[in-house]
Design an enzyme around this catalytic site. Structure first.
Site, short mmCIF file in Angstrom:
data_model
loop_
_atom_site.label_atom_id
_atom_site.label_comp_id
_atom_site.label_asym_id
_atom_site.label_seq_id
_atom_site.Cartn_x
_atom_site.Cartn_y
_atom_site.Cartn_z
N TYR A 59 -2.84 -1.70 10.39
CA TYR A 59 -2.82 -1.97 8.95
C TYR A 59 -1.55 -1.40 8.32
O TYR A 59 -0.86 -2.09 7.55
CB TYR A 59 -4.05 -1.37 8.29
CG TYR A 59 -4.11 -1.57 6.80
CD1 TYR A 59 -4.62 -2.75 6.27
CD2 TYR A 59 -3.65 -0.58 5.93
CE1 TYR A 59 -4.68 -2.94 4.88
CE2 TYR A 59 -3.70 -0.76 4.55
CZ TYR A 59 -4.22 -1.94 4.04
OH TYR A 59 -4.26 -2.13 2.67
N SER B 15 0.85 -1.19 0.00
CA SER B 15 0.00 0.00 0.00
C SER B 15 0.89 1.24 0.00
O SER B 15 2.04 1.18 0.45
CB SER B 15 -0.88 0.00 1.26
OG SER B 15 -1.52 1.24 1.44
#
Length: 240
Positions: free
Chosen positions: A148, A135
């Site tokens: 996360y 990400s």
């Protein structure tokens, strides 16, 4: 890398970016195996011509289920795409430690387990690849998603180290870094989101072109900012 005729394993391949990658790779002539948790979605993918494996990647049995289902078959490309989010914001409520463990296992432990198990057979193929979908948040975290972000940063570091280990072999190690994409994981979040199909297209293109790092959409801008000033990149992203 030529994708036609390749056998490709994609985790989290029944929805979002993973589903779109599966469809695009199938369209290029690859044999695609997908994994997921939802029985109805798995059956839907089977109806589209995919082999589909049910597995919950937030626990050790998930990787075991995948490896058992694949058996000793040849795998040319492993795509660790599955991602799991978790609420972990002390400004909102006391975080759930068990839910954080599940997120860490799904996003970091399972990819490591699959890579460790499959590298020997990947090395036996004429040309193979590992693709880890991290990400833009692996570069700089957002305040609202520390667990996360930590898992994606951890997978980014692991990817870079394993790439260095496999230099000179037939196995390419690719990191794909999406921006905010329109998926179930980002449902309810405001702001501009990239369509999952476009994100998948850029990742598949990066695999074909043999890139070691695929910065998707606005992550290209974040990479430039981070290269100039890591502190500025962190300051900007922590606001989200």
């Amino acid at each position: 890398m030529e994708l036609a005729g390749k056998t490709i394993l994609i985790t989290g391949g029944t929805a979002g970016i993973g589903e779109q990658m599966a469809l695009q790779l199938q369209g290029k002539g690859a044999a695609v195996i997908v994994t997921g948790r939802n029985a109805e979605r798995l059956e839907a993918m089977r109806g589209r011509g995919f082999e589909a494996i049910q597995a919950d990647l937030s626990m050790p049995s998930g990787a075991e289920a995948i490896l058992n289902a694949v058996g000793d078959r040849d795998i040319d490309i492993l795509i660790n795409n599955a991602g799991q989010g978790v609420d972990h914001d002390f400004r909102e409520a006391q975080p759930d430690a068990v839910a954080a463990d599940d997120c860490i296992y799904a996003n970091l432990n399972t990819p490591i387990r699959l890579i460790a198990a499959l590298v020997p057979r990947l090395k036996q193929r004429p040309r193979a690849a590992i693709v880890n979908v991290t990400s833009g948040l692996a570069i700089a975290p957002r305040a609202g998603g520390p667990v996360y972000c930590a898992t994606k940063a951890g997978l980014r570091s692991y990817t870079q180290a394993v790439r260095a280990q496999l230099v000179g072999t037939n196995v390419s190690v690719i990191e794909a870094l999406p921006p905010v994409v329109e998926t179930e994981l980002t449902a309810g979040r405001g702001g501009k989101k990239m369509a999952a199909g476009e994100c998948a297209r850029q990742i598949v293109e990066g695999i074909e072109r043999g890139r070691s790092e695929v910065n998707v959409g606005l992550v290209k801008v974040l990479q430039v900012v981070h290269s100039l000033s890591p502190a500025l990149a962190r300051k900007v992203m922590l606001r989200f």
